[in-house]
Design a protein around this motif. Structure first.
Motif, PDB file in Angstrom:
ATOM      1  N   ILE A 190     -18.994 -14.379   0.765  1.00 21.10           N
ATOM      2  CA  ILE A 190     -17.669 -13.914   0.763  1.00 21.10           C
ATOM      3  C   ILE A 190     -16.896 -14.012  -0.521  1.00 21.10           C
ATOM      4  O   ILE A 190     -16.681 -14.972  -0.995  1.00 21.10           O
ATOM      5  N   LEU A 191     -16.465 -12.781  -1.030  1.00 22.29           N
ATOM      6  CA  LEU A 191     -15.823 -12.640  -2.315  1.00 22.29           C
ATOM      7  C   LEU A 191     -14.483 -12.929  -2.097  1.00 22.29           C
ATOM      8  O   LEU A 191     -13.376 -11.937  -2.054  1.00 22.29           O
ATOM      9  N   TRP A 192     -13.922 -14.065  -1.708  1.00 19.32           N
ATOM     10  CA  TRP A 192     -12.680 -14.377  -1.172  1.00 19.32           C
ATOM     11  C   TRP A 192     -11.396 -13.816  -1.959  1.00 19.32           C
ATOM     12  O   TRP A 192     -10.408 -13.283  -1.695  1.00 19.32           O
ATOM     13  N   LEU A 193     -11.750 -14.018  -3.238  1.00 23.02           N
ATOM     14  CA  LEU A 193     -10.602 -13.738  -4.447  1.00 23.02           C
ATOM     15  C   LEU A 193     -10.486 -12.315  -4.571  1.00 23.02           C
ATOM     16  O   LEU A 193      -9.337 -11.648  -4.725  1.00 23.02           O
ATOM     17  N   SER A 194     -11.518 -11.487  -4.737  1.00 23.61           N
ATOM     18  CA  SER A 194     -11.521 -10.154  -4.795  1.00 23.61           C
ATOM     19  C   SER A 194     -10.877  -9.541  -3.487  1.00 23.61           C
ATOM     20  O   SER A 194     -10.055  -8.838  -3.459  1.00 23.61           O
ATOM     21  N   ALA A 195     -11.333  -9.980  -2.282  1.00 18.95           N
ATOM     22  CA  ALA A 195     -10.592  -9.591  -1.082  1.00 18.95           C
ATOM     23  C   ALA A 195      -9.087  -9.763  -1.136  1.00 18.95           C
ATOM     24  O   ALA A 195      -8.342  -8.861  -0.799  1.00 18.95           O
ATOM     25  N   PHE A 196      -8.757 -10.825  -1.441  1.00 19.25           N
ATOM     26  CA  PHE A 196      -7.243 -11.172  -1.147  1.00 19.25           C
ATOM     27  C   PHE A 196      -6.686 -10.459  -2.536  1.00 19.25           C
ATOM     28  O   PHE A 196      -5.420  -9.804  -2.010  1.00 19.25           O
ATOM     29  N   LEU A 197      -7.027 -10.491  -3.687  1.00 22.95           N
ATOM     30  CA  LEU A 197      -6.152  -9.997  -4.734  1.00 22.95           C
ATOM     31  C   LEU A 197      -6.156  -8.440  -4.648  1.00 22.95           C
ATOM     32  O   LEU A 197      -5.390  -7.830  -4.807  1.00 22.95           O
ATOM     33  N   GLY A 198      -7.479  -7.935  -4.369  1.00 22.43           N
ATOM     34  CA  GLY A 198      -7.628  -6.690  -3.920  1.00 22.43           C
ATOM     35  C   GLY A 198      -6.788  -6.046  -3.038  1.00 22.43           C
ATOM     36  O   GLY A 198      -6.004  -5.005  -3.128  1.00 22.43           O
ATOM     37  N   GLY A 199      -6.758  -6.820  -1.841  1.00 23.30           N
ATOM     38  CA  GLY A 199      -5.850  -6.285  -0.746  1.00 23.30           C
ATOM     39  C   GLY A 199      -4.464  -6.350  -1.163  1.00 23.30           C
ATOM     40  O   GLY A 199      -3.723  -5.450  -0.818  1.00 23.30           O
ATOM     41  N   GLY A 200      -4.203  -7.413  -2.095  1.00 20.64           N
ATOM     42  CA  GLY A 200      -2.492  -7.511  -2.589  1.00 20.64           C
ATOM     43  C   GLY A 200      -2.073  -6.438  -3.360  1.00 20.64           C
ATOM     44  O   GLY A 200      -1.026  -5.626  -3.109  1.00 20.64           O
ATOM     45  N   LEU A 201      -3.102  -6.016  -4.276  1.00 23.34           N
ATOM     46  CA  LEU A 201      -2.799  -4.695  -5.025  1.00 23.34           C
ATOM     47  C   LEU A 201      -2.692  -3.420  -4.261  1.00 23.34           C
ATOM     48  O   LEU A 201      -1.855  -2.704  -4.235  1.00 23.34           O
ATOM     49  N   PHE A 202      -3.806  -3.305  -3.338  1.00 20.15           N
ATOM     50  CA  PHE A 202      -3.534  -2.193  -2.199  1.00 20.15           C
ATOM     51  C   PHE A 202      -2.250  -2.060  -1.319  1.00 20.15           C
ATOM     52  O   PHE A 202      -1.637  -1.060  -1.453  1.00 20.15           O
ATOM     53  N   GLY A 203      -1.621  -3.312  -1.019  1.00 20.81           N
ATOM     54  CA  GLY A 203      -0.694  -3.258  -0.033  1.00 20.81           C
ATOM     55  C   GLY A 203       0.607  -2.981  -1.165  1.00 20.81           C
ATOM     56  O   GLY A 203       1.447  -2.230  -0.496  1.00 20.81           O
ATOM     57  N   PHE A 204       0.531  -3.604  -2.166  1.00 25.80           N
ATOM     58  CA  PHE A 204       1.687  -3.225  -3.186  1.00 25.80           C
ATOM     59  C   PHE A 204       1.647  -1.649  -3.507  1.00 25.80           C
ATOM     60  O   PHE A 204       2.968  -1.067  -3.439  1.00 25.80           O
ATOM     61  N   GLY A 205       0.554  -1.263  -3.790  1.00 21.43           N
ATOM     62  CA  GLY A 205       0.554  -0.012  -4.211  1.00 21.43           C
ATOM     63  C   GLY A 205       0.868   1.095  -3.312  1.00 21.43           C
ATOM     64  O   GLY A 205       1.395   2.279  -3.630  1.00 21.43           O
ATOM     65  N   MET A 206       0.572   0.594  -1.722  1.00 19.15           N
ATOM     66  CA  MET A 206       0.815   1.969  -0.820  1.00 19.15           C
ATOM     67  C   MET A 206       2.345   1.846  -0.297  1.00 19.15           C
ATOM     68  O   MET A 206       2.710   2.882  -0.152  1.00 19.15           O
ATOM     69  N   VAL A 207       2.998   0.907  -0.787  1.00 22.65           N
ATOM     70  CA  VAL A 207       4.544   1.019  -0.706  1.00 22.65           C
ATOM     71  C   VAL A 207       4.895   1.874  -1.654  1.00 22.65           C
ATOM     72  O   VAL A 207       5.868   2.810  -1.502  1.00 22.65           O
ATOM     73  N   LEU A 208       4.626   1.774  -3.256  1.00 17.19           N
ATOM     74  CA  LEU A 208       5.100   2.667  -4.107  1.00 17.19           C
ATOM     75  C   LEU A 208       4.660   4.043  -4.040  1.00 17.19           C
ATOM     76  O   LEU A 208       5.325   4.894  -4.213  1.00 17.19           O
ATOM     77  N   ALA A 209       3.597   4.339  -3.291  1.00 18.96           N
ATOM     78  CA  ALA A 209       3.036   5.545  -3.088  1.00 18.96           C
ATOM     79  C   ALA A 209       3.256   6.241  -1.537  1.00 18.96           C
ATOM     80  O   ALA A 209       2.636   7.298  -1.389  1.00 18.96           O
ATOM     81  N   SER A 210       4.113   5.650  -1.209  1.00 17.96           N
ATOM     82  CA  SER A 210       4.468   6.240   0.175  1.00 17.96           C
ATOM     83  C   SER A 210       3.537   6.211   1.455  1.00 17.96           C
ATOM     84  O   SER A 210       3.636   6.957   2.152  1.00 17.96           O
ATOM     85  N   GLY A 211       2.620   5.300   1.271  1.00 12.89           N
ATOM     86  CA  GLY A 211       1.605   5.185   2.123  1.00 12.89           C
ATOM     87  C   GLY A 211       0.449   4.838   1.868  1.00 12.89           C
ATOM     88  O   GLY A 211      -0.093   5.110   0.501  1.00 12.89           O
ATOM     89  N   CYS A 212      -0.536   4.387   2.736  1.00 11.21           N
ATOM     90  CA  CYS A 212      -1.900   4.304   2.022  1.00 11.21           C
ATOM     91  C   CYS A 212      -2.881   5.176   1.946  1.00 11.21           C
ATOM     92  O   CYS A 212      -2.290   6.248   2.131  1.00 11.21           O
ATOM     93  N   ALA A 213      -4.204   4.788   1.982  1.00 10.79           N
ATOM     94  CA  ALA A 213      -5.118   5.942   1.762  1.00 10.79           C
ATOM     95  C   ALA A 213      -5.246   7.098   2.880  1.00 10.79           C
ATOM     96  O   ALA A 213      -4.977   8.177   2.735  1.00 10.79           O
ATOM     97  N   SER A 214      -5.163   6.514   4.195  1.00  9.32           N
ATOM     98  CA  SER A 214      -5.368   7.545   5.213  1.00  9.32           C
ATOM     99  C   SER A 214      -4.093   8.378   5.380  1.00  9.32           C
ATOM    100  O   SER A 214      -3.830   9.400   5.699  1.00  9.32           O
ATOM    101  N   LYS A 215      -2.907   7.364   5.055  1.00  5.81           N
ATOM    102  CA  LYS A 215      -1.653   8.193   5.156  1.00  5.81           C
ATOM    103  C   LYS A 215      -1.547   9.254   4.065  1.00  5.81           C
ATOM    104  O   LYS A 215      -0.569  10.461   4.309  1.00  5.81           O
ATOM    105  N   THR A 216      -1.901   9.003   2.805  1.00  5.23           N
ATOM    106  CA  THR A 216      -2.060  10.126   1.895  1.00  5.23           C
ATOM    107  C   THR A 216      -2.581  11.253   2.540  1.00  5.23           C
ATOM    108  O   THR A 216      -2.107  12.529   1.904  1.00  5.23           O
ATOM    109  N   LEU A 217      -3.714  11.286   3.119  1.00  5.98           N
ATOM    110  CA  LEU A 217      -4.667  12.232   3.420  1.00  5.98           C
ATOM    111  C   LEU A 217      -3.837  13.169   4.586  1.00  5.98           C
ATOM    112  O   LEU A 217      -3.776  14.353   4.669  1.00  5.98           O
ATOM    113  N   VAL A 218      -3.198  12.268   5.593  1.00  5.61           N
ATOM    114  CA  VAL A 218      -2.334  12.964   6.479  1.00  5.61           C
ATOM    115  C   VAL A 218      -1.246  13.669   5.810  1.00  5.61           C
ATOM    116  O   VAL A 218      -0.793  14.984   6.206  1.00  5.61           O
TER     117      VAL A 218
END
Length: 370
Positions: free
Chosen positions: A86-114
């Motif tokens: 379990i790459l715990w730091l990658s999962a946590f920090l990567g998730g944090g970067l993704f969550g922060f980015g999805m707010v700035l980009a008005s939605g996550c990956a799936s919302k971007t496609l929609v």
């Protein structure tokens, strides 16, 4: 099995996955299903309606996954979430970067496609930048840096790194007992939590989102893990899962597929086959587009200002890097991964939630400054 039959079976997997993703796109467009929106509603106005949609979708996906495992239709040990580390730091920090980015980009990956299907030109920019950042995180400079830093922090786990396996080892019970019990308790509990709210139950769109999005994940698990399974591939004489880049079972996920879709477009040759990633991306966009046209909600949208442009570019980069580092997005880890009760997915989802809250705080600060 003859090679010609294998090719037909692989085509069936690709087109069935396309249809499942088109269903996902149409339902998400109709119901405004959005992880970032769910977090934002709770944070800004105290509404849990869209969060209940998401919880119900997870519950449906989880019950469907373990029901198929119990029936022997799919093998949980062959999924991409079954791991010995379990790459715990990658999962946590990567998730944090993704969550922060999805707010700035008005939605996550799936919302971007929609949103692309709805006519958002700025979501096309987000898609391209996110896909390129994800590609660099998979194979390029960022991949090297990731491997030399956060990926070094891990701990070993027995029997696949999921909650049923951990409970089985800890309690000394059989996996055939712990897996369905945990799936019923957690998945059923999430569905009960969603349906216990009268306001949530009163809307057909809420029920459609919860059941339909979860069902699309279940369908994809069945398509890739059952329809696409070959006991003995004629070229390798070994068991195989057709059309998957990893050779293992996967369900809906969009960060890696964005990168592979861009690579497919750039490196296209007439002899190059369609991939599962391309079909998934195209399915969500087309499903959203068809419903947006049908419901007359299609509307061209562009950037409003230089700041709006900058925030979306930075958010897209963070989502691409974070999504690959965490090995999945809000759908790849938050729905598909959680449906397998993967411990890595729970860590990544925690990071996504906290990153999303931090992004919303930044967004609030920017609004107050203006």
């Amino acid at each position: 099995m003859e090679l010609a039959n294998i090719q037909l079976q692989e085509s069936a997997v690709l087109w069935a996955s396309f249809l499942a993703c088109a269903l996902f796109g149409a339902i998400a467009q109709r119901t405004h299903f959005c992880t970032m929106g769910a977090i934002s509603d709770v944070f800004n106005i105290g509404s849990w309606v869209r969060m209940r949609m998401w919880g119900m979708a997870i519950g449906v996906a989880m019950l469907g996954f373990y029901l198929m495992a119990w029936q022997g239709w799919i093998n949980p040990a062959k999924t991409i979430y079954y791991t010995s580390q379990i790459l715990w730091l990658s999962a946590f920090l990567g998730g944090g970067l993704f969550g922060f980015g999805m707010v700035l980009a008005s939605g996550c990956a799936s919302k971007t496609l929609v949103r692309i299907g709805e006519g958002s030109l700025k979501s096309i920019v987000v898609f391209i930048i996110m896909g390129l950042a994800a590609f660099a995180s998979m194979r390029g400079l960022i991949a090297y840096l990731r491997a030399q830093t956060v990926d070094r922090f891990s701990f070993p786990v027995e029997a696949g790194g999921n909650l049923p396996a951990w409970a089985s080892t800890t309690l000394g019970l059989g996996l055939d007992i712990t897996a369905p019990v945990l799936a019923l308790f957690i998945g059923g509990g999430l569905i009960w939590w969603a349906l216990s709210n009268a306001k949530f139950r009163s809307s057909g769109n809420n029920l459609l989102a919860g059941f339909g999005i979860g069902a699309s994940v279940v369908i994809t698990w069945w398509v890739v893990g059952h329809l696409g399974f070959v006991e003995e591939h004629p070229l390798t004489l070994e068991p195989a899962y057709l059309a998957t880049p990893s050779g293992r079972i996967q369900a809906l996920s969009f960060t890696g597929p964005m990168a592979r879709t861009i690579d497919w477009v750039i490196s296209f040759e007439p002899s190059r086959k369609l991939s599962l990633a391309v079909m998934m991306i195209a399915g969500v966009i087309l499903g959203s587009l068809m419903h947006a046209l049908y419901s007359r909600t299609f509307l061209w949208e562009g950037f409003q200002s230089t700041q709006d442009t900058a925030l979306h570019i930075v958010g897209a980069m963070l989502m691409g890097i974070g999504g690959v580092t965490a090995a999945g997005c809000t759908v790849g880890q938050g729905l598909s991964g959680i449906s397998t009760l993967s411990m890595t997915s729970f860590i990544a989802l925690t990071g996504i939630m906290l990153g999303g809250i931090a992004g919303l705080r930044l967004q609030m600060w920017l609004l107050m400054r203006e």
